[in-house]
Design a protein around this motif. Structure first.
Motif, PDB file in Angstrom:
ATOM      1  N   ILE A   1      93.019  39.138 -31.323  1.00 39.97           N
ATOM      2  CA  ILE A   1      91.765  38.840 -32.016  1.00 39.97           C
ATOM      3  C   ILE A   1      91.717  37.360 -32.393  1.00 39.97           C
ATOM      4  CG2 ILE A   1      90.317  39.391 -34.013  1.00 39.97           C
ATOM      5  CD1 ILE A   1      90.720  41.600 -31.710  1.00 39.97           C
ATOM      6  N   ARG A   2      92.837  36.838 -32.878  1.00 34.06           N
ATOM      7  CA  ARG A   2      92.894  35.403 -33.202  1.00 34.06           C
ATOM      8  C   ARG A   2      92.598  34.552 -31.968  1.00 34.06           C
ATOM      9  NH1 ARG A   2      97.694  36.432 -35.227  1.00 34.06           N
ATOM     10  NH2 ARG A   2      97.542  37.235 -37.293  1.00 34.06           N
ATOM     11  N   MET A   3      93.204  34.922 -30.847  1.00 31.82           N
ATOM     12  CA  MET A   3      92.987  34.151 -29.613  1.00 31.82           C
ATOM     13  C   MET A   3      91.529  34.230 -29.160  1.00 31.82           C
ATOM     14  SD  MET A   3      96.519  34.589 -27.385  1.00 31.82           S
ATOM     15  CE  MET A   3      96.293  36.323 -27.108  1.00 31.82           C
ATOM     16  N   GLU A   4      90.943  35.415 -29.245  1.00 31.12           N
ATOM     17  CA  GLU A   4      89.538  35.568 -28.847  1.00 31.12           C
ATOM     18  C   GLU A   4      88.621  34.793 -29.786  1.00 31.12           C
ATOM     19  OE1 GLU A   4      86.157  36.904 -26.665  1.00 31.12           O
ATOM     20  OE2 GLU A   4      88.260  36.542 -26.195  1.00 31.12           O
ATOM     21  N   CYS A   5      88.938  34.816 -31.055  1.00 25.45           N
ATOM     22  CA  CYS A   5      88.154  34.062 -32.033  1.00 25.45           C
ATOM     23  C   CYS A   5      88.232  32.562 -31.722  1.00 25.45           C
ATOM     24  CB  CYS A   5      88.666  34.353 -33.436  1.00 25.45           C
ATOM     25  SG  CYS A   5      87.639  33.658 -34.737  1.00 25.45           S
ATOM     26  N   ASN A   6      89.429  32.090 -31.461  1.00 23.67           N
ATOM     27  CA  ASN A   6      89.595  30.675 -31.103  1.00 23.67           C
ATOM     28  C   ASN A   6      88.838  30.335 -29.823  1.00 23.67           C
ATOM     29  OD1 ASN A   6      91.199  30.052 -33.308  1.00 23.67           O
ATOM     30  ND2 ASN A   6      93.095  30.528 -32.235  1.00 23.67           N
ATOM     31  N   ARG A   7      88.866  31.250 -28.851  1.00 23.09           N
ATOM     32  CA  ARG A   7      88.143  31.024 -27.600  1.00 23.09           C
ATOM     33  C   ARG A   7      86.642  30.909 -27.852  1.00 23.09           C
ATOM     34  NH1 ARG A   7      85.038  33.139 -24.028  1.00 23.09           N
ATOM     35  NH2 ARG A   7      84.849  35.157 -25.053  1.00 23.09           N
ATOM     36  N   LEU A   8      86.121  31.810 -28.677  1.00 21.91           N
ATOM     37  CA  LEU A   8      84.687  31.771 -28.989  1.00 21.91           C
ATOM     38  C   LEU A   8      84.315  30.475 -29.712  1.00 21.91           C
ATOM     39  CD1 LEU A   8      84.020  35.453 -30.139  1.00 21.91           C
ATOM     40  CD2 LEU A   8      83.140  34.338 -28.078  1.00 21.91           C
ATOM     41  N   ILE A   9      85.171  30.047 -30.618  1.00 20.43           N
ATOM     42  CA  ILE A   9      84.901  28.810 -31.361  1.00 20.43           C
ATOM     43  C   ILE A   9      84.924  27.609 -30.419  1.00 20.43           C
ATOM     44  CG2 ILE A   9      85.821  27.236 -33.111  1.00 20.43           C
ATOM     45  CD1 ILE A   9      86.707  29.804 -34.656  1.00 20.43           C
ATOM     46  N   ARG A  10      85.918  27.564 -29.533  1.00 18.85           N
ATOM     47  CA  ARG A  10      85.975  26.459 -28.562  1.00 18.85           C
ATOM     48  C   ARG A  10      84.764  26.488 -27.634  1.00 18.85           C
ATOM     49  NH1 ARG A  10      91.297  27.949 -28.365  1.00 18.85           N
ATOM     50  NH2 ARG A  10      91.021  29.036 -26.394  1.00 18.85           N
ATOM     51  N   GLN A  11      84.382  27.690 -27.219  1.00 17.20           N
ATOM     52  CA  GLN A  11      83.248  27.835 -26.306  1.00 17.20           C
ATOM     53  C   GLN A  11      81.950  27.334 -26.950  1.00 17.20           C
ATOM     54  OE1 GLN A  11      82.053  31.918 -25.582  1.00 17.20           O
ATOM     55  NE2 GLN A  11      81.477  31.432 -23.473  1.00 17.20           N
ATOM     56  N   ARG A  12      81.752  27.652 -28.195  1.00 22.24           N
ATOM     57  CA  ARG A  12      80.511  27.270 -28.881  1.00 22.24           C
ATOM     58  C   ARG A  12      80.581  25.887 -29.507  1.00 22.24           C
ATOM     59  NH1 ARG A  12      79.596  33.086 -31.721  1.00 22.24           N
ATOM     60  NH2 ARG A  12      79.373  34.181 -29.755  1.00 22.24           N
ATOM     61  N   GLY A  13      81.785  25.475 -29.822  1.00 21.80           N
ATOM     62  CA  GLY A  13      81.959  24.214 -30.536  1.00 21.80           C
ATOM     63  C   GLY A  13      81.935  24.464 -32.030  1.00 21.80           C
ATOM     64  N   ILE A  14      82.960  24.001 -32.694  1.00 20.04           N
ATOM     65  CA  ILE A  14      83.098  24.254 -34.131  1.00 20.04           C
ATOM     66  C   ILE A  14      81.894  23.738 -34.911  1.00 20.04           C
ATOM     67  CG2 ILE A  14      84.411  22.150 -34.617  1.00 20.04           C
ATOM     68  CD1 ILE A  14      85.142  25.521 -36.248  1.00 20.04           C
ATOM     69  N   GLU A  15      81.312  22.651 -34.441  1.00 19.83           N
ATOM     70  CA  GLU A  15      80.157  22.072 -35.140  1.00 19.83           C
ATOM     71  C   GLU A  15      78.916  22.961 -35.041  1.00 19.83           C
ATOM     72  OE1 GLU A  15      80.262  20.819 -30.942  1.00 19.83           O
ATOM     73  OE2 GLU A  15      81.745  20.660 -32.528  1.00 19.83           O
ATOM     74  N   ASN A  16      78.918  23.886 -34.089  1.00 20.75           N
ATOM     75  CA  ASN A  16      77.766  24.777 -33.909  1.00 20.75           C
ATOM     76  C   ASN A  16      77.920  26.109 -34.642  1.00 20.75           C
ATOM     77  OD1 ASN A  16      76.428  22.949 -32.194  1.00 20.75           O
ATOM     78  ND2 ASN A  16      77.702  23.616 -30.491  1.00 20.75           N
ATOM     79  N   ILE A  17      79.002  26.262 -35.363  1.00 20.17           N
ATOM     80  CA  ILE A  17      79.220  27.504 -36.109  1.00 20.17           C
ATOM     81  C   ILE A  17      79.070  27.198 -37.592  1.00 20.17           C
ATOM     82  CG2 ILE A  17      80.863  29.335 -36.653  1.00 20.17           C
ATOM     83  CD1 ILE A  17      82.040  28.900 -33.862  1.00 20.17           C
ATOM     84  N   SER A  18      77.933  27.600 -38.122  1.00 15.34           N
ATOM     85  CA  SER A  18      77.679  27.349 -39.542  1.00 15.34           C
ATOM     86  C   SER A  18      77.798  28.626 -40.364  1.00 15.34           C
ATOM     87  CB  SER A  18      76.287  26.746 -39.732  1.00 15.34           C
ATOM     88  OG  SER A  18      75.308  27.635 -39.228  1.00 15.34           O
ATOM     89  N   ASP A  19      77.788  29.755 -39.675  1.00 19.95           N
ATOM     90  CA  ASP A  19      77.833  31.044 -40.363  1.00 19.95           C
ATOM     91  C   ASP A  19      78.789  31.958 -39.603  1.00 19.95           C
ATOM     92  OD1 ASP A  19      77.341  33.332 -41.793  1.00 19.95           O
ATOM     93  OD2 ASP A  19      75.291  33.591 -41.093  1.00 19.95           O
ATOM     94  N   THR A  20      79.723  32.537 -40.305  1.00 21.34           N
ATOM     95  CA  THR A  20      80.700  33.399 -39.643  1.00 21.34           C
ATOM     96  C   THR A  20      80.112  34.746 -39.237  1.00 21.34           C
ATOM     97  OG1 THR A  20      81.476  34.228 -41.775  1.00 21.34           O
ATOM     98  CG2 THR A  20      82.668  32.359 -40.809  1.00 21.34           C
ATOM     99  N   THR A  21      78.958  35.097 -39.773  1.00 20.10           N
ATOM    100  CA  THR A  21      78.348  36.389 -39.466  1.00 20.10           C
ATOM    101  C   THR A  21      78.138  36.563 -37.965  1.00 20.10           C
ATOM    102  OG1 THR A  21      77.217  36.355 -41.597  1.00 20.10           O
ATOM    103  CG2 THR A  21      76.386  37.892 -39.959  1.00 20.10           C
ATOM    104  N   GLU A  22      77.630  35.552 -37.318  1.00 26.62           N
ATOM    105  CA  GLU A  22      77.388  35.624 -35.875  1.00 26.62           C
ATOM    106  C   GLU A  22      78.706  35.740 -35.110  1.00 26.62           C
ATOM    107  OE1 GLU A  22      75.620  32.805 -32.374  1.00 26.62           O
ATOM    108  OE2 GLU A  22      74.631  32.720 -34.327  1.00 26.62           O
TER     109      GLU A  22
END
Length: 104
Positions: free
Chosen positions: A42-63
């Motif tokens: 789960i940690r690896m998948e979460c990191n993958r999603l964050i890298r894919q979207r870019g940390i600057e594009n994640i303002s809300d953890t709900t999504e």
């Protein structure tokens, strides 16, 4: 019928909130998930999603949680799911004993 459902719902909420046995179940499930590597996946998948979207594009953890949930659920071992259902049924049955809602 609706009254019965409300009573069952009330009992389930009581089991969830007041049952120290449920805390043991939660601890056991968490330990088993850790043992089988689920947490790491789960940690690896979460990191993958964050890298894919870019940390600057994640303002809300709900999504992020919404998108991660199906993956996380699919990675829970079937045996653990069955065991959890059995433990919850047992807890519910014990709670229902002696009530008019007891299906026996």
């Amino acid at each position: 019928m609706e009254d019965y459902r409300e009573q069952v719902k009330d009992i389930m909420e009581k089991i969830i909130s007041d049952n120290p046995q449920l805390n043991k179940v939660t601890d056991k499930v968490e330990a088993r998930l850790e043992q089988c590597g689920w947490s790491d996946e789960i940690r690896m998948e979460c990191n993958r999603l964050i890298r894919q979207r870019g940390i600057e594009n994640i303002s809300d953890t709900t999504e992020l949680v919404r998108d991660l949930t199906p993956f996380a659920r699919s990675k829970v071992p079937t045996e653990l799911k069955k065991e959890l259902v059995a433990m919850l049924k047992d807890a519910l049955q014990k709670e229902l004993e002696g009530t008019k809602l007891n299906p026996k």
